[in-house]
Design a protein around this motif. Structure first.
Motif, PDB file in Angstrom:
ATOM      1  N   PHE A 308       0.846  -1.196   0.000  1.00 33.13           N
ATOM      2  CA  PHE A 308       0.000   0.000   0.000  1.00 33.13           C
ATOM      3  C   PHE A 308       0.883   1.249   0.000  1.00 33.13           C
ATOM      4  N   TYR A 320       0.674  14.053   6.054  1.00 31.96           N
ATOM      5  CA  TYR A 320       1.729  13.654   6.985  1.00 31.96           C
ATOM      6  C   TYR A 320       2.277  14.859   7.751  1.00 31.96           C
ATOM      7  N   TYR A 339      -0.809  -0.186  11.532  1.00 33.43           N
ATOM      8  CA  TYR A 339      -1.230  -0.216  10.118  1.00 33.43           C
ATOM      9  C   TYR A 339      -0.231   0.641   9.326  1.00 33.43           C
ATOM     10  N   CYS A 340       1.054   0.261   9.416  1.00 33.69           N
ATOM     11  CA  CYS A 340       2.099   1.183   8.952  1.00 33.69           C
ATOM     12  C   CYS A 340       2.445   1.065   7.478  1.00 33.69           C
ATOM     13  N   GLY A 341       1.887   0.058   6.757  1.00 33.34           N
ATOM     14  CA  GLY A 341       2.215  -0.066   5.327  1.00 33.34           C
ATOM     15  C   GLY A 341       3.718  -0.211   5.135  1.00 33.34           C
ATOM     16  N   ILE A 345       4.632   6.674   7.389  1.00 33.42           N
ATOM     17  CA  ILE A 345       4.474   7.593   8.527  1.00 33.42           C
ATOM     18  C   ILE A 345       5.552   7.302   9.574  1.00 33.42           C
ATOM     19  N   VAL A 359       3.518  -1.675  12.872  1.00 34.32           N
ATOM     20  CA  VAL A 359       2.880  -2.986  12.729  1.00 34.32           C
ATOM     21  C   VAL A 359       2.071  -2.983  11.435  1.00 34.32           C
ATOM     22  N   GLU A 360       2.253  -4.053  10.645  1.00 37.79           N
ATOM     23  CA  GLU A 360       1.584  -4.121   9.336  1.00 37.79           C
ATOM     24  C   GLU A 360       1.316  -5.581   8.999  1.00 37.79           C
ATOM     25  N   ILE A 361       0.178  -5.818   8.348  1.00 38.20           N
ATOM     26  CA  ILE A 361      -0.249  -7.207   8.089  1.00 38.20           C
ATOM     27  C   ILE A 361       0.359  -7.812   6.813  1.00 38.20           C
ATOM     28  N   VAL A 362       0.686  -6.968   5.808  1.00 44.68           N
ATOM     29  CA  VAL A 362       1.208  -7.514   4.533  1.00 44.68           C
ATOM     30  C   VAL A 362       2.729  -7.693   4.640  1.00 44.68           C
ATOM     31  N   GLY A 386       2.061  -8.673  11.100  1.00 42.19           N
ATOM     32  CA  GLY A 386       0.872  -9.326  11.670  1.00 42.19           C
ATOM     33  C   GLY A 386      -0.263  -8.346  11.810  1.00 42.19           C
ATOM     34  N   ALA A 387      -1.418  -8.886  12.220  1.00 42.23           N
ATOM     35  CA  ALA A 387      -2.584  -8.028  12.431  1.00 42.23           C
ATOM     36  C   ALA A 387      -2.358  -7.217  13.702  1.00 42.23           C
ATOM     37  N   ALA A 388      -2.568  -5.933  13.624  1.00 44.18           N
ATOM     38  CA  ALA A 388      -2.316  -5.061  14.779  1.00 44.18           C
ATOM     39  C   ALA A 388      -3.112  -5.533  15.994  1.00 44.18           C
ATOM     40  N   GLU A 389      -4.323  -6.034  15.745  1.00 47.95           N
ATOM     41  CA  GLU A 389      -5.180  -6.446  16.868  1.00 47.95           C
ATOM     42  C   GLU A 389      -4.695  -7.738  17.508  1.00 47.95           C
ATOM     43  N   PRO A 412      -5.911   2.803   9.909  1.00 44.29           N
ATOM     44  CA  PRO A 412      -6.474   1.534   9.433  1.00 44.29           C
ATOM     45  C   PRO A 412      -7.162   1.653   8.079  1.00 44.29           C
ATOM     46  N   PRO A 413      -7.481   0.507   7.451  1.00 39.32           N
ATOM     47  CA  PRO A 413      -8.308   0.563   6.243  1.00 39.32           C
ATOM     48  C   PRO A 413      -9.742   0.989   6.595  1.00 39.32           C
TER      49      PRO A 413
HETATM   50  N1  SAH Z   1       0.130   4.116   7.189  1.00 44.00           N
HETATM   51  C1  SAH Z   1       0.379   3.633   5.856  1.00 44.00           C
HETATM   52  C2  SAH Z   1      -0.638   2.611   5.367  1.00 44.00           C
HETATM   53  C3  SAH Z   1      -2.086   2.937   5.607  1.00 44.00           C
HETATM   54  S1  SAH Z   1      -3.258   1.940   4.726  1.00 44.00           S
HETATM   55  C4  SAH Z   1       0.507   4.783   4.880  1.00 44.00           C
HETATM   56  O1  SAH Z   1       0.127   5.893   5.175  1.00 44.00           O
HETATM   57  O2  SAH Z   1       1.004   4.559   3.779  1.00 44.00           O
HETATM   58  C5  SAH Z   1      -3.652   0.693   5.829  1.00 44.00           C
HETATM   59  C6  SAH Z   1      -2.617  -0.394   5.955  1.00 44.00           C
HETATM   60  O3  SAH Z   1      -3.101  -1.309   6.934  1.00 44.00           O
HETATM   61  C7  SAH Z   1      -2.354  -1.210   4.699  1.00 44.00           C
HETATM   62  O4  SAH Z   1      -0.968  -1.250   4.476  1.00 44.00           O
HETATM   63  C8  SAH Z   1      -2.883  -2.612   5.048  1.00 44.00           C
HETATM   64  O5  SAH Z   1      -2.127  -3.638   4.453  1.00 44.00           O
HETATM   65  C9  SAH Z   1      -2.748  -2.630   6.547  1.00 44.00           C
HETATM   66  N2  SAH Z   1      -3.646  -3.507   7.314  1.00 44.00           N
HETATM   67  C10 SAH Z   1      -4.907  -3.903   7.005  1.00 44.00           C
HETATM   68  N3  SAH Z   1      -5.434  -4.613   8.016  1.00 44.00           N
HETATM   69  C11 SAH Z   1      -4.492  -4.662   8.996  1.00 44.00           C
HETATM   70  C12 SAH Z   1      -4.452  -5.226  10.298  1.00 44.00           C
HETATM   71  N4  SAH Z   1      -5.479  -5.889  10.789  1.00 44.00           N
HETATM   72  N5  SAH Z   1      -3.336  -5.075  11.025  1.00 44.00           N
HETATM   73  C13 SAH Z   1      -2.273  -4.393  10.539  1.00 44.00           C
HETATM   74  N6  SAH Z   1      -2.255  -3.837   9.310  1.00 44.00           N
HETATM   75  C14 SAH Z   1      -3.347  -3.955   8.547  1.00 44.00           C
END
Ligand code: SAH
Length: 586
Positions: A308, A320, A339-341, A345, A359-362, A386-389, A412-413
């Protein structure tokens, strides 16, 4: 003759039916940017009609309390109406607001955020008055740095690429999209010419046959680097050498005068699934690298096809900068960027903080984030996959409850944060929380949760990331409320006078169950705003039950029902499902 009959407007009937023509004034705008008006007191949703228009519309679908109509003719245009610059603006599902002046788009987006805070978050006017004016774009076109063109056959059976029409998978051919970077035109036309010449088939969704599904492009607007990635239903591309040759010869012009771009990455993404998810997991590089680089505010970012990255670089910088201003870091803080991508940030904040953890899931995005830290020589950052939660509660538990943060950033998304995460964030006692959101409804819900647990809304600002479209981004800052004074209370646990029995605590803990993230109130509000009627909690519960969604026991739930369950009407059930879809519960 038939035409004349069809055009007879109805004025003295109270009911209307499919194919009737009606004239009405548009008095409101719905959540999707559509026009809303009343005809003889009956609510009609008219796509492409604008607040202030008087229109002639053809009824498409009627329900008991509301209906949908198609715009036939604008009789008196709204003062906010402008001629869309794009020839296919109405058919294409990409832009919902091109016919609306940019000023009005911005005003509507600000209102949207305020309304969500008021109606869903239950905040007051003094809080919504805190919102600063929307961050807008000077030139609200050609801003997107990422495009995904579906490839297919049009009605005439010709090869085409463009965008899906609203709520469908019909491709509206358009290789010259006005919100995309202009270099896309040459790229997409070259891909199509190559496919025609070598008889390479486009993907057929229904039959799950054919090869080329999507053309994905990415542009590093500040570095001039370009990526082309063909998403294919197969392991390889025939004539791939020729394809590379043509891509490398593609004329690529930048937005600034005289700027030329460089093709840095030509790759394939393998997606052989019968799914409407665009990208598969495997990437094959045909030429150059598997990524491109871009900069924001002096930091270099590496971006892979699967990661992302914000789509509007001009507005991202403003977003930002605002987040950084809200964070107001002094240099000794520990920051968690959830959800740091690819760490965008995180690295931005790491310039001013002692330590930033992301922390980021992908997994691929985390790889990019680590690489980004390296290329920018930043050592005060760490990333977790991993999933932030899940990651945050586990780390909190492992630390024996001592995990702390000075600042937590949430980005978050659209579905917002999971409650397990918010619970733990509160336990981490950050002095500040900066929340960046792309859906004001879930933002309002999550802010309510945090503001019920010691936080208060201090600043906030919408940001127009998706000009001409209906979505709006918002950044807000919460800070922890300081108690006025502190009283020390000594509590002894156990049996006997003055002591607090332990089983009471156990009982209270047992009674505590995490609350649902999408509340019944939110669903009711959404339906009332969108459809103009109320739905009963029992109906929402019934629809959820039918869909097999998890149910949370109400504190007053009874073991056996005294009366049989009542079923909502089809119209209400549909509205409830729509709301559940909107909040991404289904
Ligand atoms: N902060 C980043 C990305 C924001 S978009 C930026 O500004 O570029 C949201 C991000 O959350 C995406 O990278 C997505 O892959 C991630 N994501 C989605 N579900 C998640 C979860 N449960 N835990 C952690 N990350 C998650």
């Amino acid at each position: 003759m038939a035409e004349k009959k069809k055009k007879q407007y109805i004025s003295d009937q109270t009911a209307c039916k499919k194919n009737d023509m009606v004239t009405l004034e548009i008095t409101d705008m719905g959540t999707e940017g559509e026009g809303i008006g009343k005809w003889n007191g009956y609510t009609l949703f008219v796509k492409d009609a604008l607040i202030g228009d008087v229109v002639c519309a053809c009824i498409m679908k009627t329900k008991k309390r509301y209906g949908y109509a198609r715009l036939v003719e604008v009789i008196t245009p709204s003062p906010y109406r402008v001629e869309p610059l794009c020839a296919v603006a109405r058919q294409c599902g990409g832009c919902q607001l091109q016919h609306c002046s940019y000023e009005k788009q911005l005003e509507w987006k600000e209102e949207k955020v305020k309304n969500c805070l008021l109606r869903i978050g239950g905040f007051g006017v003094q809080e919504t008055d805190l919102l600063e004016p929307v961050l807008y774009m000077e030139e609200p076109y050609y801003y997107r740095n990422k495009a995904q063109f579906p490839v297919g056959l049009n009605k005439e059976g010709e090869l085409t690429a463009g965008f899906y029409a609203g709520r469908s998978h019909n491709i509206i051919g358009n290789t010259n999209c006005l919100i995309q970077h202009p270099c896309n035109y040459a790229i997409v036309e070259t891909v199509l010419a190559f496919m025609r010449e070598y008889g390479i088939s486009p993907y057929n969704e229904k039959e799950h046959s054919g090869l080329v599904r999507h053309i994905l492009t990415r542009v590093g607007v500040n570095t001039g680097e370009v990526m082309v990635c063909l998403v294919i239903n197969g392991e390889g591309l025939p004539e791939s050498r020729e394809f590379v040759k043509r891509m490398l010869a593609c004329p690529l012009y930048g937005l600034k005068k005289g700027q030329t771009l460089t093709m840095k990455s030509i790759c394939l993404n393998i997606n052989q699934e019968k799914t409407n998810v665009i990208l598969g997991e495997k990437v094959k590089v045909l030429s150059g690298q598997s990524y491109i680089e871009d900069t924001i505010g002096g930091i270099l970012y590496r971006i892979s096809p699967l990661s992302f990255y914000q789509v509007n670089p001009v507005q991202t910088k403003k977003l930002y900068d605002t987040a950084l201003e809200y964070a107001d870091l002094k240099g000794d803080e520990t920051v968690w960027d959830l959800y740091c991508g690819i760490g965008t940030i995180s690295l931005f904040l790491a310039q001013k903080a002692k330590k930033v953890c992301g922390v980021e899931i992908v997994p691929q995005a985390v790889e990019d984030a680590r690489q980004n830290a390296k290329i920018n020589k930043m050592e005060n950052v760490e990333f977790f996959t991993g999933a932030a939660e899940e990651v945050i509660p586990i780390l909190y538990e492992k630390s024996g409850g001592s995990l702390r943060a000075d600042l937590v950033v949430l980005d978050p998304p659209r579905k917002g944060c999971d409650e397990r995460l918010l619970q733990t964030v509160v336990l981490m006692e950050p002095e500040k929380i900066v929340y960046i959101s792309c859906d004001p409804a879930t933002l309002a819900r999550d802010l309510r949760y945090l503001c019920d647990r010691g936080y208060e809304l201090r600043r906030g600002r919408p940001c127009d990331m998706f000009c001409q479209g209906r979505h709006v981004e918002t950044v807000v800052m919460l800070s922890h409320k300081k108690p006025d004074s502190v009283i020390n209370v000594k509590v002894e646990f156990g049996e006997g006078e003055g002591k607090v029995p332990l089983d009471n605590i156990a009982k209270r803990a047992e009674a505590y169950k995490p609350k649902e993230r999408v509340t019944y109130k939110m669903i009711k509000e959404y339906i009332e705003v969108k459809y103009g009627f109320k739905v009963h909690t029992a109906y929402i519960a019934e629809v959820k039950r039918e869909l097999g969604l998890p149910m949370y026991d109400a504190p007053n739930a009874v073991e056996e029902l005294k009366q049989p369950r009542k079923h909502p009407t089809a119209e209400k059930a549909e509205a409830i499902k729509d709301a559940l879809k909107h909040f991404e519960v289904i």
